[in-house]
Design a protein around this motif. Structure first.
Motif, short mmCIF file in Angstrom:
data_model
loop_
_atom_site.label_atom_id
_atom_site.label_comp_id
_atom_site.label_asym_id
_atom_site.label_seq_id
_atom_site.Cartn_x
_atom_site.Cartn_y
_atom_site.Cartn_z
N ALA A 39 0.83 -1.21 0.00
CA ALA A 39 0.00 0.00 0.00
C ALA A 39 0.86 1.26 0.00
O ALA A 39 0.58 2.22 -0.72
CB ALA A 39 -0.93 0.00 1.20
N LEU A 40 1.92 1.25 0.79
CA LEU A 40 2.79 2.43 0.84
C LEU A 40 3.61 2.58 -0.43
O LEU A 40 3.94 3.69 -0.85
CB LEU A 40 3.68 2.39 2.08
N SER A 41 3.95 1.46 -1.08
CA SER A 41 4.63 1.53 -2.38
C SER A 41 3.72 2.15 -3.43
O SER A 41 4.18 2.96 -4.25
CB SER A 41 5.07 0.14 -2.82
N TRP A 42 2.45 1.79 -3.41
CA TRP A 42 1.49 2.41 -4.32
C TRP A 42 1.39 3.91 -4.06
O TRP A 42 1.31 4.71 -4.99
CB TRP A 42 0.11 1.76 -4.16
N ARG A 43 1.39 4.30 -2.78
CA ARG A 43 1.28 5.71 -2.45
C ARG A 43 2.48 6.48 -2.98
O ARG A 43 2.33 7.56 -3.55
CB ARG A 43 1.18 5.91 -0.94
#
Length: 90
Positions: A39-43
């Motif tokens: 999720a943080l990589s997507w962000r």
């Protein structure tokens, strides 16, 4: 108009990914850790994409950045002592 819609959708996707990461952070198990990283990589990816889009829109003169925050006197008349003073609105 469509540019504003795309930018708003990108910002909402960034917020969604951020809060999704917060949710997985609260769970705390091994599977949630992997989902948190995803999720943080997507962000981060969406934020970089948004930044590049804004820079390209400015480069192609679709949007304009503000020249300055402070008011600037554009008239060439007046002495240096007058232009050195703060505007009366302050």
């Amino acid at each position: 108009m469509w540019i504003k819609i795309v930018l708003i959708i990108l910002m909402l996707a960034i917020l969604f990914s951020l809060f999704r990461g917060l949710f997985f952070l609260g769970k705390g198990d091994e599977e949630s850790s992997k989902k948190l990283v995803k999720a943080l990589s997507w962000r981060i990816g969406l934020s970089i994409l948004l930044f590049i889009i804004v820079i390209l829109l400015h480069y192609f003169d679709v949007i304009e950045f503000r020249e300055s925050v402070l008011p600037v006197e554009t008239s060439s008349q007046g002495s240096h002592s007058e232009s050195a003073q703060l505007p009366k609105t302050w």
